[in-house]
Design an enzyme around this catalytic site. Structure first.
Site, PDB file in Angstrom:
ATOM      1  N   ASP A  16       0.832  -1.202   0.000  1.00 20.50           N
ATOM      2  CA  ASP A  16       0.000   0.000   0.000  1.00 20.50           C
ATOM      3  C   ASP A  16       0.872   1.261   0.000  1.00 20.50           C
ATOM      4  O   ASP A  16       1.978   1.268   0.552  1.00 20.50           O
ATOM      5  CB  ASP A  16      -0.883  -0.039   1.262  1.00 20.50           C
ATOM      6  CG  ASP A  16      -2.106   0.831   1.119  1.00 20.50           C
ATOM      7  OD1 ASP A  16      -2.301   1.450   0.051  1.00 20.50           O
ATOM      8  OD2 ASP A  16      -2.888   0.897   2.085  1.00 20.50           O
ATOM      9  N   ASN A  18       1.395   3.333  -2.925  1.00 17.19           N
ATOM     10  CA  ASN A  18       1.985   3.726  -4.217  1.00 17.19           C
ATOM     11  C   ASN A  18       1.477   5.095  -4.671  1.00 17.19           C
ATOM     12  O   ASN A  18       2.252   5.922  -5.172  1.00 17.19           O
ATOM     13  CB  ASN A  18       1.622   2.709  -5.307  1.00 17.19           C
ATOM     14  CG  ASN A  18       2.225   1.352  -5.056  1.00 17.19           C
ATOM     15  OD1 ASN A  18       3.118   1.205  -4.240  1.00 17.19           O
ATOM     16  ND2 ASN A  18       1.724   0.341  -5.753  1.00 17.19           N
ATOM     17  N   TRP A  21       2.928   7.907  -2.549  1.00 16.40           N
ATOM     18  CA  TRP A  21       4.357   8.057  -2.872  1.00 16.40           C
ATOM     19  C   TRP A  21       4.503   8.925  -4.131  1.00 16.40           C
ATOM     20  O   TRP A  21       5.339   9.822  -4.186  1.00 16.40           O
ATOM     21  CB  TRP A  21       4.964   6.667  -3.102  1.00 16.40           C
ATOM     22  CG  TRP A  21       6.453   6.646  -3.285  1.00 16.40           C
ATOM     23  CD1 TRP A  21       7.394   6.479  -2.312  1.00 16.40           C
ATOM     24  CD2 TRP A  21       7.170   6.796  -4.518  1.00 16.40           C
ATOM     25  NE1 TRP A  21       8.651   6.508  -2.851  1.00 16.40           N
ATOM     26  CE2 TRP A  21       8.549   6.695  -4.211  1.00 16.40           C
ATOM     27  CE3 TRP A  21       6.802   6.993  -5.837  1.00 16.40           C
ATOM     28  CZ2 TRP A  21       9.549   6.794  -5.176  1.00 16.40           C
ATOM     29  CZ3 TRP A  21       7.791   7.101  -6.801  1.00 16.40           C
ATOM     30  CH2 TRP A  21       9.140   7.006  -6.474  1.00 16.40           C
ATOM     31  N   ARG A  29      -0.281   8.689 -10.336  1.00 20.28           N
ATOM     32  CA  ARG A  29      -0.350   7.495  -9.482  1.00 20.28           C
ATOM     33  C   ARG A  29       0.328   6.288 -10.135  1.00 20.28           C
ATOM     34  O   ARG A  29       0.936   5.454  -9.466  1.00 20.28           O
ATOM     35  CB  ARG A  29      -1.817   7.154  -9.187  1.00 20.28           C
ATOM     36  CG  ARG A  29      -2.534   8.192  -8.368  1.00 20.28           C
ATOM     37  CD  ARG A  29      -3.997   7.816  -8.196  1.00 20.28           C
ATOM     38  NE  ARG A  29      -4.140   6.484  -7.627  1.00 20.28           N
ATOM     39  CZ  ARG A  29      -4.019   6.203  -6.336  1.00 20.28           C
ATOM     40  NH1 ARG A  29      -3.793   7.157  -5.484  1.00 20.28           N
ATOM     41  NH2 ARG A  29      -4.142   4.968  -5.909  1.00 20.28           N
ATOM     42  N   THR A  62     -10.640  -7.399  -5.689  1.00 21.67           N
ATOM     43  CA  THR A  62     -11.954  -7.338  -6.367  1.00 21.67           C
ATOM     44  C   THR A  62     -12.549  -5.934  -6.224  1.00 21.67           C
ATOM     45  O   THR A  62     -13.398  -5.545  -7.011  1.00 21.67           O
ATOM     46  CB  THR A  62     -12.921  -8.390  -5.773  1.00 21.67           C
ATOM     47  OG1 THR A  62     -12.802  -8.359  -4.344  1.00 21.67           O
ATOM     48  CG2 THR A  62     -12.593  -9.786  -6.247  1.00 21.67           C
ATOM     49  N   ASN A  64     -10.655  -3.175  -6.377  1.00 22.27           N
ATOM     50  CA  ASN A  64      -9.842  -2.216  -7.147  1.00 22.27           C
ATOM     51  C   ASN A  64     -10.441  -1.860  -8.516  1.00 22.27           C
ATOM     52  O   ASN A  64      -9.984  -0.924  -9.163  1.00 22.27           O
ATOM     53  CB  ASN A  64      -8.402  -2.726  -7.332  1.00 22.27           C
ATOM     54  CG  ASN A  64      -7.571  -2.656  -6.073  1.00 22.27           C
ATOM     55  OD1 ASN A  64      -6.667  -3.467  -5.862  1.00 22.27           O
ATOM     56  ND2 ASN A  64      -7.848  -1.695  -5.203  1.00 22.27           N
ATOM     57  N   TRP A  65     -11.489  -2.587  -8.947  1.00 25.56           N
ATOM     58  CA  TRP A  65     -12.117  -2.260 -10.236  1.00 25.56           C
ATOM     59  C   TRP A  65     -12.756  -0.877 -10.216  1.00 25.56           C
ATOM     60  O   TRP A  65     -13.049  -0.311 -11.268  1.00 25.56           O
ATOM     61  CB  TRP A  65     -13.182  -3.304 -10.606  1.00 25.56           C
ATOM     62  CG  TRP A  65     -12.605  -4.647 -10.934  1.00 25.56           C
ATOM     63  CD1 TRP A  65     -12.632  -5.755 -10.144  1.00 25.56           C
ATOM     64  CD2 TRP A  65     -11.906  -5.037 -12.132  1.00 25.56           C
ATOM     65  NE1 TRP A  65     -11.981  -6.804 -10.775  1.00 25.56           N
ATOM     66  CE2 TRP A  65     -11.537  -6.385 -11.997  1.00 25.56           C
ATOM     67  CE3 TRP A  65     -11.548  -4.361 -13.299  1.00 25.56           C
ATOM     68  CZ2 TRP A  65     -10.840  -7.088 -12.971  1.00 25.56           C
ATOM     69  CZ3 TRP A  65     -10.844  -5.051 -14.286  1.00 25.56           C
ATOM     70  CH2 TRP A  65     -10.499  -6.394 -14.112  1.00 25.56           C
ATOM     71  N   SER A 185      -8.306  -5.558   4.665  1.00 25.78           N
ATOM     72  CA  SER A 185      -8.830  -5.296   3.322  1.00 25.78           C
ATOM     73  C   SER A 185      -9.121  -6.567   2.512  1.00 25.78           C
ATOM     74  O   SER A 185      -8.722  -6.675   1.355  1.00 25.78           O
ATOM     75  CB  SER A 185      -7.863  -4.395   2.534  1.00 25.78           C
ATOM     76  OG  SER A 185      -7.701  -3.178   3.188  1.00 25.78           O
TER      77      SER A 185
HETATM   78  C1  FPP Z   1      -2.038   0.007  -3.325  1.00 29.95           C
HETATM   79  O1  FPP Z   1      -1.536   1.315  -3.301  1.00 29.95           O
HETATM   80  C2  FPP Z   1      -1.498  -0.717  -4.474  1.00 29.95           C
HETATM   81  C3  FPP Z   1      -2.238  -1.357  -5.410  1.00 29.95           C
HETATM   82  C4  FPP Z   1      -3.702  -1.421  -5.367  1.00 29.95           C
HETATM   83  C5  FPP Z   1      -1.610  -2.011  -6.582  1.00 29.95           C
HETATM   84  C6  FPP Z   1      -0.352  -2.757  -6.300  1.00 29.95           C
HETATM   85  C7  FPP Z   1       0.311  -3.058  -7.591  1.00 29.95           C
HETATM   86  C8  FPP Z   1       1.645  -3.058  -7.805  1.00 29.95           C
HETATM   87  C9  FPP Z   1       2.640  -2.850  -6.741  1.00 29.95           C
HETATM   88  C10 FPP Z   1       2.178  -3.260  -9.187  1.00 29.95           C
HETATM   89  C11 FPP Z   1       1.810  -4.498  -9.888  1.00 29.95           C
HETATM   90  C12 FPP Z   1       1.915  -5.762  -9.106  1.00 29.95           C
HETATM   91  C13 FPP Z   1       2.822  -6.757  -9.295  1.00 29.95           C
HETATM   92  C14 FPP Z   1       2.724  -8.013  -8.490  1.00 29.95           C
HETATM   93  C15 FPP Z   1       3.937  -6.674 -10.249  1.00 29.95           C
HETATM   94  P1  FPP Z   1      -2.535   2.527  -3.528  1.00 29.95           P
HETATM   95  O2  FPP Z   1      -2.619   2.800  -4.977  1.00 29.95           O
HETATM   96  O3  FPP Z   1      -3.851   2.236  -2.887  1.00 29.95           O
HETATM   97  O4  FPP Z   1      -1.800   3.686  -2.793  1.00 29.95           O
HETATM   98  P2  FPP Z   1      -2.469   4.905  -2.014  1.00 29.95           P
HETATM   99  O5  FPP Z   1      -3.246   4.299  -0.873  1.00 29.95           O
HETATM  100  O6  FPP Z   1      -1.297   5.706  -1.552  1.00 29.95           O
HETATM  101  O7  FPP Z   1      -3.329   5.636  -2.985  1.00 29.95           O
END
Ligand code: FPP
Length: 232
Positions: A16, A18, A21, A29, A62, A64-65, A185
């Site tokens: 979590d 990304n 960051w 994003r 499921t 994340n869609w 989650s």
């Molecule tokens: C959560 O961070 C992250 C995800 C829902 C996606 C994770 C996917 C990857 C790391 C890349 C692809 C996967 C692999 C296995 C190669 P967020 O987007 O919810 O972050 P935030 O809470 O800061 O918005």
């Protein structure tokens, strides 16, 4: 406590942070997801070098869609690229790929890559990389109960475990969630029944070998009683 109970076999990562960051760097994003995907290679290596034999990654839930299509497509592209790159490593390490989740709604290309790699690595049993893709634990449990519906006798815990995507994997010993959120989650609810939970403020793209080692060391500092009492 017996040594076998103390061993860290299976770690699950809720990757979590990304988006945050990327936002902190005024980037889209998807840039955060790219850096997040890059971080995985070192984390896996550190786990496998420290006795962990199974790693589960929460790549796409499921739920994340509901994200914008552009972000969903970017995550799937990153996954596809990761699998292309990491497949060599799977063969080198004799690591089996497991995909937990319903692949039917993902693109044909990604689905076929996953299915092929799962089939080609099925003979390996030293390490397991389990990627949760279009995964939700409640959904997995409903699927399992439906698979067991026709079974005449009483359903046992073992029957349910065997009907999950993770059928032949050990339970999760340690869940690591980055970015300061303290939630499960819908991540492998059944398999986490006795897991330890490690929460860190570090955002996933910054999670590296050193942070992985810290989480592993933290686990070994915990006393696991599995509902019993110490020195029983
Ligand atoms: C959560 O961070 C992250 C995800 C829902 C996606 C994770 C996917 C990857 C790391 C890349 C692809 C996967 C692999 C296995 C190669 P967020 O987007 O919810 O972050 P935030 O809470 O800061 O918005």
């Amino acid at each position: 406590m017996a040594d076998k109970e103390r061993k860290l076999k299976h770690v699950g990562f809720i990757m979590d942070g990304n988006g945050r960051w990327a936002k902190a760097r005024q980037k889209p994003r998807t840039f955060g997801h790219k850096k997040g995907a890059d971080a995985i290679i070192d984390v896996l290596e550190e786990c496998f070098n420290n006795g962990v034999t199974v790693v589960s990654l929460y790549a796409f839930s499921t739920e994340n869609w509901s994200r914008p299509k552009e972000e969903i497509d970017a995550i799937f592209d990153l996954l596809d690229n990761f699998l292309k790159k990491y497949s060599k490593k799977l063969y080198e390490k004799k690591a089996r790929l497991v995909i937990s989740g319903d692949l039917s709604p993902v693109s044909k290309g990604l689905r076929e890559r996953c299915e092929k790699l799962v089939a080609d690595t099925a003979c390996f049993n030293e390490y397991v990389l389990n990627i949760a893709l279009n995964y939700g634990s409640r959904n997995e449990l409903v699927r399992a109960f439906n698979l067991l519906k026709g079974k005449g006798e009483e359903i046992t815990e073992e029957d349910i475990s065997k009907a999950l995507y993770t059928a032949d994997l050990p339970d999760i010993d340690l869940v690591v969630r980055t970015s300061g959120e303290m939630r499960l989650s819908n991540f492998f609810l059944w398999q986490c029944a006795y897991a330890e939970f490690y929460f860190t403020d570090v955002l996933w793209p910054d999670f590296n070998k050193e942070e992985t080692k810290k989480a592993i060391e933290w686990f070994y500092g915990r006393k696991r009683r599995f509902g019993g009492i110490e020195n029983a």
